[in-house]
Design a protein around this motif. Sequence first.
Motif, PDB file in Angstrom:
ATOM      1  N   ILE A 222       0.846  -1.192   0.000  1.00 47.44           N
ATOM      2  CA  ILE A 222       0.000   0.000   0.000  1.00 47.44           C
ATOM      3  C   ILE A 222       0.882   1.243   0.000  1.00 47.44           C
ATOM      4  O   ILE A 222       1.741   1.397   0.869  1.00 47.44           O
ATOM      5  CB  ILE A 222      -0.935   0.012   1.225  1.00 47.44           C
ATOM      6  N   PRO A 223       0.709   2.144  -0.974  1.00 46.93           N
ATOM      7  CA  PRO A 223       1.583   3.323  -1.031  1.00 46.93           C
ATOM      8  C   PRO A 223       1.266   4.336   0.071  1.00 46.93           C
ATOM      9  O   PRO A 223       0.107   4.554   0.416  1.00 46.93           O
ATOM     10  CB  PRO A 223       1.278   3.911  -2.416  1.00 46.93           C
ATOM     11  N   GLU A 224       2.335   4.928   0.631  1.00 47.18           N
ATOM     12  CA  GLU A 224       2.193   6.093   1.502  1.00 47.18           C
ATOM     13  C   GLU A 224       2.276   7.303   0.588  1.00 47.18           C
ATOM     14  O   GLU A 224       3.365   7.704   0.180  1.00 47.18           O
ATOM     15  CB  GLU A 224       3.302   6.126   2.543  1.00 47.18           C
ATOM     16  N   ALA A 225       1.130   7.864   0.226  1.00 44.16           N
ATOM     17  CA  ALA A 225       1.077   8.870  -0.828  1.00 44.16           C
ATOM     18  C   ALA A 225       0.512  10.195  -0.324  1.00 44.16           C
ATOM     19  O   ALA A 225      -0.409  10.221   0.495  1.00 44.16           O
ATOM     20  CB  ALA A 225       0.228   8.357  -1.997  1.00 44.16           C
TER      21      ALA A 225
ATOM     22  N   LEU B 194      -6.404   2.395 -12.271  1.00 45.39           N
ATOM     23  CA  LEU B 194      -5.896   2.437 -10.899  1.00 45.39           C
ATOM     24  C   LEU B 194      -5.971   3.843 -10.333  1.00 45.39           C
ATOM     25  O   LEU B 194      -6.166   4.818 -11.065  1.00 45.39           O
ATOM     26  CB  LEU B 194      -4.440   1.978 -10.848  1.00 45.39           C
ATOM     27  N   ASP B 195      -5.809   3.937  -9.019  1.00 47.14           N
ATOM     28  CA  ASP B 195      -5.603   5.191  -8.317  1.00 47.14           C
ATOM     29  C   ASP B 195      -4.205   5.116  -7.719  1.00 47.14           C
ATOM     30  O   ASP B 195      -3.964   4.312  -6.809  1.00 47.14           O
ATOM     31  CB  ASP B 195      -6.649   5.367  -7.208  1.00 47.14           C
ATOM     32  N   PRO B 196      -3.234   5.907  -8.216  1.00 47.40           N
ATOM     33  CA  PRO B 196      -1.853   5.783  -7.740  1.00 47.40           C
ATOM     34  C   PRO B 196      -1.656   6.175  -6.286  1.00 47.40           C
ATOM     35  O   PRO B 196      -0.584   5.929  -5.732  1.00 47.40           O
ATOM     36  CB  PRO B 196      -1.062   6.701  -8.681  1.00 47.40           C
ATOM     37  N   THR B 197      -2.672   6.762  -5.646  1.00 46.85           N
ATOM     38  CA  THR B 197      -2.574   7.045  -4.214  1.00 46.85           C
ATOM     39  C   THR B 197      -3.029   5.847  -3.375  1.00 46.85           C
ATOM     40  O   THR B 197      -2.826   5.829  -2.161  1.00 46.85           O
ATOM     41  CB  THR B 197      -3.413   8.270  -3.806  1.00 46.85           C
ATOM     42  N   ARG B 198      -3.638   4.842  -4.025  1.00 50.68           N
ATOM     43  CA  ARG B 198      -4.187   3.697  -3.280  1.00 50.68           C
ATOM     44  C   ARG B 198      -3.482   2.385  -3.576  1.00 50.68           C
ATOM     45  O   ARG B 198      -3.483   1.478  -2.737  1.00 50.68           O
ATOM     46  CB  ARG B 198      -5.684   3.552  -3.593  1.00 50.68           C
ATOM     47  N   VAL B 199      -2.920   2.242  -4.782  1.00 48.33           N
ATOM     48  CA  VAL B 199      -2.218   1.013  -5.139  1.00 48.33           C
ATOM     49  C   VAL B 199      -0.912   1.357  -5.837  1.00 48.33           C
ATOM     50  O   VAL B 199      -0.776   2.405  -6.470  1.00 48.33           O
ATOM     51  CB  VAL B 199      -3.064   0.101  -6.062  1.00 48.33           C
TER      52      VAL B 199
END
Length: 289
Positions: free
Chosen positions: A101-104, A125-130
């Motif tokens: 899980i990204p720390e975004a 995708l959502d790059p803040t979530r995956v």
Amino acid sequence: MRVRRLPASVLPRIAGEAWVDPDRRAYLRDGVACVPVRDGCPADEDLPERSVYRGRGYHLIGDVAVVHGDAPTKEEIESIVAHRHPRGVVWVKGCTGAMRIPEAVVVYGSAGEVRHREQGCTFILDPTRVMFAQGNRVEKARIAALVRPGERIADMFAGIGYFTIPAARSGASIHAMEINPVAFDYLRRSIAANSVADRVTPMMGDCRGLLSGVYDRILMGHFEAASFLPDALAHVRPGSVIHVHSIGDATAVIRERLMEAGLSATISSRRVKKYGPHTWHMVQDVRIE
């Protein structure tokens, strides 16, 4: 810049050919590579030289720019925005846990869901979530080129379909496993968006409990892949190939796992991308004998 236009999937095979200009990078768009050629070699087209971007490194995922490492400065963000005019800029500090899980943090504009096109494939995708492994582009193309129609493949860490989608487009039958429910939802949507639902069986959960039968090829695109090898080795036959990702060379560990399983194999290692100072993201191709 004089170039030849070729399918992006052939890039790994042509890297050492005499006509390729090694001092210039290929330009990729929608599955087509514009490969620079040396002086005196035939070319398909003469493209105008692109202006050199000298700012902070970033990846454009859909219409959102993603940066990694230290927090970007105001000047670095402004440079990225001026270069590609993204909807937003996201700073990913790192990825945590088995679900990656990204720390975004959104540091400019807005982010959210995107449709990212790469080498003819569509990823939702959502790059803040995956996590999205943009730096694996050449490796994805290599796998797509290696796969033969009709192969039965296990993708043990499918994510949103980084390797599943290209392999399915090459004609393989994919058993795609993903433990993260958010990534799994995007995986199913990406399967539909690429019209490969007839070739992909997605399953959510721990891959160690989902593997079944014997596979021609097993994709292990996780840095902790070597610790999952005993489970993978229970589902191979002579001729099966396992692609084991790691940080640094994992050949010694792989040989130990093979010995414990009573199997032998040929192992070849290759660098995927730089991971840190003096550290490489590697992949080991393990062919069972």
